[in-house]
Design a protein around this motif. Structure first.
Motif, PDB file in Angstrom:
ATOM      1  N   LYS A  55      -8.440 -42.985  22.150  1.00  0.00           N
ATOM      2  CA  LYS A  55      -8.400 -43.963  21.069  1.00  0.00           C
ATOM      3  C   LYS A  55      -7.858 -45.317  21.540  1.00  0.00           C
ATOM      4  CE  LYS A  55      -9.703 -41.533  17.381  1.00  0.00           C
ATOM      5  NZ  LYS A  55     -10.818 -41.924  16.495  1.00  0.00           N
ATOM      6  N   VAL A  56      -7.055 -45.291  22.602  1.00  0.00           N
ATOM      7  CA  VAL A  56      -6.469 -46.538  23.090  1.00  0.00           C
ATOM      8  C   VAL A  56      -7.545 -47.481  23.625  1.00  0.00           C
ATOM      9  CG1 VAL A  56      -4.845 -47.569  24.739  1.00  0.00           C
ATOM     10  CG2 VAL A  56      -4.281 -45.413  23.605  1.00  0.00           C
ATOM     11  N   ASP A  78     -10.834 -47.267  22.770  1.00  0.00           N
ATOM     12  CA  ASP A  78     -11.904 -47.439  21.789  1.00  0.00           C
ATOM     13  C   ASP A  78     -11.491 -48.497  20.779  1.00  0.00           C
ATOM     14  OD1 ASP A  78     -13.415 -45.486  22.970  1.00  0.00           O
ATOM     15  OD2 ASP A  78     -12.789 -43.894  21.597  1.00  0.00           O
ATOM     16  N   PRO A  79     -12.460 -49.230  20.185  1.00  0.00           N
ATOM     17  CA  PRO A  79     -12.107 -50.171  19.117  1.00  0.00           C
ATOM     18  C   PRO A  79     -11.402 -49.457  17.975  1.00  0.00           C
ATOM     19  CG  PRO A  79     -14.362 -50.545  19.862  1.00  0.00           C
ATOM     20  CD  PRO A  79     -13.907 -49.274  20.508  1.00  0.00           C
ATOM     21  N   GLY A  80     -10.414 -50.113  17.402  1.00  0.00           N
ATOM     22  CA  GLY A  80      -9.657 -49.517  16.303  1.00  0.00           C
ATOM     23  C   GLY A  80      -8.174 -49.753  16.490  1.00  0.00           C
ATOM     24  N   HIS A  81      -7.456 -49.834  15.370  1.00  0.00           N
ATOM     25  CA  HIS A  81      -6.008 -50.016  15.424  1.00  0.00           C
ATOM     26  C   HIS A  81      -5.348 -48.707  15.868  1.00  0.00           C
ATOM     27  CE1 HIS A  81      -6.843 -53.741  13.544  1.00  0.00           C
ATOM     28  NE2 HIS A  81      -6.902 -53.308  12.298  1.00  0.00           N
ATOM     29  N   MET A 135       0.275 -48.632  30.694  1.00  0.00           N
ATOM     30  CA  MET A 135      -1.065 -48.513  30.158  1.00  0.00           C
ATOM     31  C   MET A 135      -1.580 -49.879  29.681  1.00  0.00           C
ATOM     32  SD  MET A 135      -2.337 -45.837  27.224  1.00  0.00           S
ATOM     33  CE  MET A 135      -1.232 -44.590  27.855  1.00  0.00           C
ATOM     34  N   PHE A 136      -0.721 -50.620  28.990  1.00  0.00           N
ATOM     35  CA  PHE A 136      -1.117 -51.934  28.483  1.00  0.00           C
ATOM     36  C   PHE A 136      -1.376 -52.917  29.628  1.00  0.00           C
ATOM     37  CE2 PHE A 136       0.739 -51.896  23.880  1.00  0.00           C
ATOM     38  CZ  PHE A 136      -0.217 -50.954  23.543  1.00  0.00           C
ATOM     39  N   LYS A 173      -3.391 -52.769  19.197  1.00  0.00           N
ATOM     40  CA  LYS A 173      -2.872 -51.611  19.928  1.00  0.00           C
ATOM     41  C   LYS A 173      -1.357 -51.804  20.018  1.00  0.00           C
ATOM     42  CE  LYS A 173      -7.227 -50.548  20.844  1.00  0.00           C
ATOM     43  NZ  LYS A 173      -7.922 -49.406  20.254  1.00  0.00           N
ATOM     44  N   ILE A 174      -0.616 -51.026  19.253  1.00  0.00           N
ATOM     45  CA  ILE A 174       0.809 -51.264  19.049  1.00  0.00           C
ATOM     46  C   ILE A 174       1.622 -50.150  19.688  1.00  0.00           C
ATOM     47  CG2 ILE A 174       2.603 -51.584  17.297  1.00  0.00           C
ATOM     48  CD1 ILE A 174       0.267 -52.381  15.365  1.00  0.00           C
TER      49      ILE A 174
END
Length: 499
Positions: A32-33, A35-38, A52-53, A257-258
């Motif tokens: 999910k990280v 892929d598009p999406g919060h 990772m970021f 991505k928080i």
């Protein structure tokens, strides 16, 4: 002098080349990280969120994918929150007055804008692929229209400016707005009067989102990922604001991505509603993935991380051999295990399979043999790659920090050609680190007064709880119970608030 391959470096300080060489791809566990999406990425310090970021930033992705910035499937903009000053005491005084929500959102938006331009400017090799004419048109026709309190000197820009010069111009303008807002907040600390705010007020929907849309159209048509690191550092008001951004569901254009530790302050928005998973965002708990049913995933990740670090420093030994076990101890444990297998063959086994009892009881029996009548099992050796993985409890840093100390210890012992860490050094460092955590770290938290300080009595009770559970686990381990290796406890009734 040998360099220590287990040196822990802040991810922001690593070059793209170093990151690509060192990074172990974990996205099969955290799809999910990318892929598009919060996404909310939760976990304790040292579990690998910032690493990772850093890997998702454009310079690393371009190097990894062997393409320029315009061809990337997404554009990762890193926004660190830990070492910023916009959650200062002056802003806390604004709560419930002076339009706190408006000013806080303005501060967040201007700060994020500066980081966007910083990130793009850091991508030196990709700037020549961006159209300077398109960017200049965006600056004149869109960006300047957001600003009504702008001087002619700020507006001035040549038609022959490069992409880098235009980005720097926009960053300078946003830096000025950010500093102005922070200075305004500081002035409020000296008066109860309402001082008019003279600059523009920016928000997410009317400024930041259009800004990102424009950048995406010019630079990269993929989704922009705002990689927001250490969100637990935000104040309550700022947390409500960030949650409100999540609730707008703009994730196909801009995905938030928080990353946060477990003390994220709230999942409420400014409007008083909650954001919910998976309706508004995906929630990933990195620690639970690595300490749950898939412990082998974590073990394999650590092995890969260690091997990459060793290769980078020219050490060809594999992780499992580099951290050698206490061979004499392991041989004795094997003898206990073989006895249990023979008992099973005679029909005296407790487990369903031939190796069940050997796995369950061989090591506890060996530890018990060390304790004897004195109940002193301190001669047990905590060494070997597998044991170090277990001791790190799903947190990468808890493996790397002791490994760094072990390597340094070998060097101080005069070993300048290190191809392995001796079991004695491993055991020594592990025990020192355990004592340091229980005594030094908890005592350190008691020192000093602060409004957010943990009460000293709570630290004492936590220390007693750790010692009590540790003592209980040890007694069970040395007992004759059928289950001696205890990994967790369950509380049958509802614990008190204090517990």
């Amino acid at each position: 002098m040998n360099k220590n391959p287990f040196q822990i470096t802040t991810p922001e300080d690593l070059t793209a080349e170093e990151m690509v060489k060192l990074f172990v791809d974990v996205f099969s566990d955290f799809q999910k990280v990318i892929d598009p999406g919060h996404v909310f990425l939760m976990g304790p310090r040292g579990v690998g969120k910032s690493m990772m970021f850093r890997y998702l930033q454009p310079d690393c992705q371009s190097l990894k994918n062997n393409c320029d910035i315009t061809k990337l499937p997404f554009l990762g903009i890193y926004v660190p929150l830990k070492n910023t000053n916009f959650f200062m005491t002056e802003l806390k005084r604004l709560e419930d007055r002076h339009a706190s929500e408006l000013l806080n959102e303005h501060i967040l938006v201007t700060f994020f804008s500066v980081k966007i331009f910083e990130s793009l400017l850091a991508m030196k090799q990709g700037l020549d692929k961006i159209s300077d004419k398109k960017l200049l048109d965006f600056y004149k026709d869109t960006f300047l229209n957001f600003l009504w309190n702008i001087s002619e000197e700020e507006k001035k820009i040549g038609d022959d400016c490069t992409v880098e010069e235009i980005l720097k111009k926009m960053m300078t303008i946003m830096e000025k707005r950010y500093r102005s807002a922070m200075n305004y907040a500081k002035k409020l600390a000296f008066t109860m009067e309402i001082i008019p705010f003279e600059d523009e007020l920016f928000d997410y929907l009317d400024f930041l989102l259009p800004l990102l849309d424009g950048m995406s159209e010019i630079i990269n048509h993929g989704t922009i990922y705002l990689l927001i690191d250490d969100a637990q550092c935000l104040s309550y008001t700022q947390t409500y604001i960030l949650n409100s951004w999540v609730s707008t569901r703009t994730s196909r254009r801009v995905s938030l991505k928080i990353s946060t530790q477990y003390n994220y302050k709230s999942f409420y928005t400014l409007q008083g509603s909650t954001i919910d998973s998976p309706h508004d965002f995906s929630l990933i708990d990195m620690a639970s993935i690595y300490t749950g049913t898939s412990k082998s995933k974590y073990r394999n990740r650590i092995e890969e991380i260690v091997n990459k670090r060793l290769r980078l420093y020219g050490i060809e030994t594999d992780a499992t051999d580099f951290f050698e076990p206490d061979f004499a101890q392991e041989e004795k444990i094997k003898e206990y295990a073989e006895r249990y297998r023979k008992e099973f063959d005679k029909g005296n086994g407790r487990g369903h399979n031939r190796s069940d009892d050997a796995i369950r009881y061989a090591r506890p029996d060996f530890i018990k043999s060390l304790a004897g009548t004195s109940k002193n099992s301190s001669t047990y050796s905590y060494s070997g790659f597998e044991q170090l993985v277990h001791l790190s409890s799903g947190v990468v840093r808890y493996f790397l920090e002791p490994a760094h100390l072990m390597y340094a210890k070998e060097m101080t012992n005069g070993n300048n050609n290190i191809s392995k860490i001796s079991s004695s050094v491993q055991n020594e460092i592990v025990r020192e680190e355990a004592d340091k955590f229980l005594f030094n770290e908890l005592d350190r938290i008691k020192i000093g007064e602060h409004e957010n300080a943990i009460p000293s009595a709570d630290i004492d009770m936590l220390t007693n709880l750790i010692k009590g559970l540790g003592g209980l686990f040890r007694e069970i381990l040395l007992s004759e119970r059928s289950e001696r290796r205890i990994f967790s406890i369950a509380i049958s009734d509802e614990p008190s608030e204090k517990v």
